[in-house]
Write a protein that holds these residues in place. Sequence first.
Motif, PDB file in Angstrom:
ATOM      1  N   VAL A 213      55.556  44.038  51.749  1.00  0.00           N
ATOM      2  CA  VAL A 213      55.589  43.108  50.614  1.00  0.00           C
ATOM      3  C   VAL A 213      54.226  42.463  50.424  1.00  0.00           C
ATOM      4  O   VAL A 213      53.725  42.346  49.301  1.00  0.00           O
ATOM      5  N   PHE A 214      53.618  42.059  51.514  1.00  0.00           N
ATOM      6  CA  PHE A 214      52.310  41.418  51.416  1.00  0.00           C
ATOM      7  C   PHE A 214      51.258  42.395  50.905  1.00  0.00           C
ATOM      8  O   PHE A 214      50.404  42.037  50.093  1.00  0.00           O
ATOM      9  N   MET A 215      51.329  43.650  51.366  1.00  0.00           N
ATOM     10  CA  MET A 215      50.377  44.658  50.889  1.00  0.00           C
ATOM     11  C   MET A 215      50.521  44.874  49.382  1.00  0.00           C
ATOM     12  O   MET A 215      49.526  44.988  48.661  1.00  0.00           O
ATOM     13  N   SER A 216      51.763  44.924  48.916  1.00  0.00           N
ATOM     14  CA  SER A 216      51.969  45.087  47.473  1.00  0.00           C
ATOM     15  C   SER A 216      51.539  43.829  46.728  1.00  0.00           C
ATOM     16  O   SER A 216      51.014  43.902  45.614  1.00  0.00           O
ATOM     17  N   PHE A 217      51.747  42.678  47.382  1.00  0.00           N
ATOM     18  CA  PHE A 217      51.359  41.413  46.768  1.00  0.00           C
ATOM     19  C   PHE A 217      49.861  41.343  46.560  1.00  0.00           C
ATOM     20  O   PHE A 217      49.386  40.957  45.492  1.00  0.00           O
ATOM     21  N   TYR A 218      49.096  41.734  47.579  1.00  0.00           N
ATOM     22  CA  TYR A 218      47.650  41.620  47.366  1.00  0.00           C
ATOM     23  C   TYR A 218      47.112  42.738  46.482  1.00  0.00           C
ATOM     24  O   TYR A 218      46.034  42.621  45.904  1.00  0.00           O
ATOM     25  N   THR A 219      47.885  43.824  46.315  1.00  0.00           N
ATOM     26  CA  THR A 219      47.526  44.802  45.281  1.00  0.00           C
ATOM     27  C   THR A 219      47.713  44.182  43.896  1.00  0.00           C
ATOM     28  O   THR A 219      46.893  44.381  42.989  1.00  0.00           O
ATOM     29  N   MET A 220      48.792  43.404  43.743  1.00  0.00           N
ATOM     30  CA  MET A 220      49.027  42.686  42.491  1.00  0.00           C
ATOM     31  C   MET A 220      47.931  41.646  42.235  1.00  0.00           C
ATOM     32  O   MET A 220      47.458  41.486  41.112  1.00  0.00           O
ATOM     33  N   VAL A 221      47.530  40.958  43.309  1.00  0.00           N
ATOM     34  CA  VAL A 221      46.457  39.962  43.172  1.00  0.00           C
ATOM     35  C   VAL A 221      45.161  40.636  42.763  1.00  0.00           C
ATOM     36  O   VAL A 221      44.378  40.101  41.969  1.00  0.00           O
ATOM     37  N   ASP A 222      44.942  41.841  43.300  1.00  0.00           N
ATOM     38  CA  ASP A 222      43.786  42.636  42.896  1.00  0.00           C
ATOM     39  C   ASP A 222      43.792  42.829  41.382  1.00  0.00           C
ATOM     40  O   ASP A 222      42.778  42.635  40.701  1.00  0.00           O
ATOM     41  N   GLY A 223      44.973  43.226  40.854  1.00  0.00           N
ATOM     42  CA  GLY A 223      45.098  43.411  39.411  1.00  0.00           C
ATOM     43  C   GLY A 223      44.947  42.113  38.649  1.00  0.00           C
ATOM     44  O   GLY A 223      44.391  42.085  37.547  1.00  0.00           O
ATOM     45  N   LEU A 224      45.431  41.018  39.245  1.00  0.00           N
ATOM     46  CA  LEU A 224      45.304  39.704  38.609  1.00  0.00           C
ATOM     47  C   LEU A 224      43.838  39.329  38.424  1.00  0.00           C
ATOM     48  O   LEU A 224      43.412  38.899  37.341  1.00  0.00           O
ATOM     49  N   PHE A 225      43.040  39.477  39.492  1.00  0.00           N
ATOM     50  CA  PHE A 225      41.607  39.157  39.385  1.00  0.00           C
ATOM     51  C   PHE A 225      40.916  40.054  38.364  1.00  0.00           C
ATOM     52  O   PHE A 225      40.092  39.591  37.562  1.00  0.00           O
ATOM     53  N   VAL A 226      41.265  41.346  38.417  1.00  0.00           N
ATOM     54  CA  VAL A 226      40.609  42.289  37.504  1.00  0.00           C
ATOM     55  C   VAL A 226      40.955  41.973  36.050  1.00  0.00           C
ATOM     56  O   VAL A 226      40.074  41.932  35.187  1.00  0.00           O
ATOM     57  N   SER A 227      42.238  41.728  35.773  1.00  0.00           N
ATOM     58  CA  SER A 227      42.650  41.495  34.384  1.00  0.00           C
ATOM     59  C   SER A 227      42.113  40.180  33.840  1.00  0.00           C
ATOM     60  O   SER A 227      41.758  40.092  32.663  1.00  0.00           O
TER      61      SER A 227
ATOM     62  N   ASN B 248      54.778  43.023  64.753  1.00  0.00           N
ATOM     63  CA  ASN B 248      54.169  41.723  64.433  1.00  0.00           C
ATOM     64  C   ASN B 248      52.658  41.841  64.311  1.00  0.00           C
ATOM     65  O   ASN B 248      52.042  41.207  63.446  1.00  0.00           O
ATOM     66  N   LEU B 249      52.047  42.659  65.165  1.00  0.00           N
ATOM     67  CA  LEU B 249      50.601  42.880  65.073  1.00  0.00           C
ATOM     68  C   LEU B 249      50.253  43.596  63.774  1.00  0.00           C
ATOM     69  O   LEU B 249      49.247  43.269  63.119  1.00  0.00           O
ATOM     70  N   SER B 250      51.088  44.564  63.405  1.00  0.00           N
ATOM     71  CA  SER B 250      50.872  45.268  62.142  1.00  0.00           C
ATOM     72  C   SER B 250      50.941  44.296  60.967  1.00  0.00           C
ATOM     73  O   SER B 250      50.140  44.375  60.030  1.00  0.00           O
ATOM     74  N   LEU B 251      51.890  43.365  61.057  1.00  0.00           N
ATOM     75  CA  LEU B 251      52.013  42.342  60.011  1.00  0.00           C
ATOM     76  C   LEU B 251      50.777  41.454  59.970  1.00  0.00           C
ATOM     77  O   LEU B 251      50.242  41.160  58.896  1.00  0.00           O
ATOM     78  N   ILE B 252      50.302  41.032  61.130  1.00  0.00           N
ATOM     79  CA  ILE B 252      49.100  40.183  61.192  1.00  0.00           C
ATOM     80  C   ILE B 252      47.907  40.905  60.587  1.00  0.00           C
ATOM     81  O   ILE B 252      47.110  40.313  59.837  1.00  0.00           O
ATOM     82  N   CYS B 253      47.770  42.186  60.905  1.00  0.00           N
ATOM     83  CA  CYS B 253      46.662  42.985  60.345  1.00  0.00           C
ATOM     84  C   CYS B 253      46.763  43.055  58.822  1.00  0.00           C
ATOM     85  O   CYS B 253      45.756  42.936  58.114  1.00  0.00           O
ATOM     86  N   SER B 254      47.972  43.274  58.325  1.00  0.00           N
ATOM     87  CA  SER B 254      48.166  43.371  56.879  1.00  0.00           C
ATOM     88  C   SER B 254      47.865  42.050  56.181  1.00  0.00           C
ATOM     89  O   SER B 254      47.219  42.028  55.129  1.00  0.00           O
ATOM     90  N   VAL B 255      48.333  40.940  56.780  1.00  0.00           N
ATOM     91  CA  VAL B 255      48.069  39.625  56.193  1.00  0.00           C
ATOM     92  C   VAL B 255      46.581  39.324  56.214  1.00  0.00           C
ATOM     93  O   VAL B 255      46.004  38.865  55.222  1.00  0.00           O
ATOM     94  N   THR B 256      45.930  39.608  57.349  1.00  0.00           N
ATOM     95  CA  THR B 256      44.490  39.379  57.464  1.00  0.00           C
ATOM     96  C   THR B 256      43.722  40.215  56.447  1.00  0.00           C
ATOM     97  O   THR B 256      42.818  39.721  55.768  1.00  0.00           O
ATOM     98  N   GLY B 257      44.102  41.502  56.354  1.00  0.00           N
ATOM     99  CA  GLY B 257      43.448  42.378  55.386  1.00  0.00           C
ATOM    100  C   GLY B 257      43.688  41.930  53.958  1.00  0.00           C
ATOM    101  O   GLY B 257      42.792  41.989  53.119  1.00  0.00           O
TER     102      GLY B 257
END
Length: 451
Positions: free
Chosen positions: A28-42, A164-173
């Motif tokens: 969900v977070f990965m898709s969320f920051y993909t959306m944020v990517d689009g938000l900044f671009v648009s 949990n580590l995978s989640l932390i990496c995704s949130v950090t990224g």
Amino acid sequence: MENSNAYEQPVTLKNILKFAVPTIAMTVFMSFYTMVDGLFVSNLIGTDALSAINLTAPIIQLVTAISTMLATGGSAVIMKKMGEQKTDEAKEDFTFLILVNVIVGIAMCAVGYLAMNHIFAGMNLSADVERYCVEYLSRYLVFTVPILLMNNFTLYMIASEKANLSLICSVTGGVLNMVLDYVLIAGFDMGISGAAIATGLGYSVTAVVGLFVFSRKKSLLHFKKPVFRFRVLAGAATNGCSEMATALVTGIITMMFNWTMLAFVGEDGVAAVTIIMYVLMFVSSLYTGYSYGVAPMLSFYYGECSLNEGNIQTHEKLKKLVALSMKVIAVISVVTVVFSFILTRPLVSVFARPDNPVYDLAVTGNRICTAALLFIGFNIFASGMFTALSNGIVSAVLAFSRSFVFMLITMIVLPLLLGVNGIWLATPAAELMALVLSFSMFVKFRKRYGY
């Protein structure tokens, strides 16, 4: 087996969610920051740049398709061996498949650069949109190998009980991506190049952390001298071919959406499609995350069943896991449909102002496409379940039919009958057709796997 306690615990909703919640949050977070990517671009560059990101998506999905296949298929093969107590062999195969991914990444990056200048020339795009496409893709391809490693390490961290580590990496990224989006686009005026670089660096976090984690012998899975086993590569490819098919045909269908919208509405239609895809991607990530979370459990229990064919208890674990999963997906489906319909206007307004022609197109499209959310979860889980059970053929049939055959039929027929509304209806109609096929496969193989 080292660190195997989590797999030996009773199958309860609480224990399933221990596996699934971190992966759901991660996707969900990965898709969320993909959306944020689009938000900044648009908002910082414009809807033409947003259209360009969607137009480059099929190429990016093509580049990552093979890695997705090896990651999902390889995880199923390796965790089945773990369940069969073949731990050393599993670690050798794990290292071998990671090396294959690196080689694939280098090759796909080279092919991408060679073909890039020819890809967009025949699309009759405006000069600005075509320039944005080339600029974005050329920067993105630099990060091909880290992105492929990220795809793999994400799944293997989950399988190694490090969700949990995978989640932390995704949130950090994700946080890094969002911060760099603003810094590079607004601060350094790098435009769409900044967006591509920010995305690549964000994805690279999991790749870097994974190299350190899997170099440690304390990890359930860790690097060991690789052994080339063609049957392992073939097994990973067969099991994961459905995920590769999904990635490939998603790119093709995205391209068809773009071409159809260009024909009916123009580049504003492509921007509207991009917004709708963000919403569908965000909701689909819930199901993808859940499927990723329970896949190692399905593979492990299936391995136990193969090792102890007469043991009723191991079959009961598998049966209960599938039954509880169906209930979880049903609840998520109803909740997401309600929220998507109610929040349509606020969601669309994040990407396009009400006075922008893209806004009305996207609002109408999202309300029609919301119906698909009732079916997507069951279809994603069905395909992922058969991959985890090492039945890549059935998984591939489900994924290919859902993502390509049914979408191709609906994309050709419905727009001819209903115009632009037919384009939006194509997704719900295809998902409903896929649900019928998923249900039939589920019933057909129920006795074979004992779920």
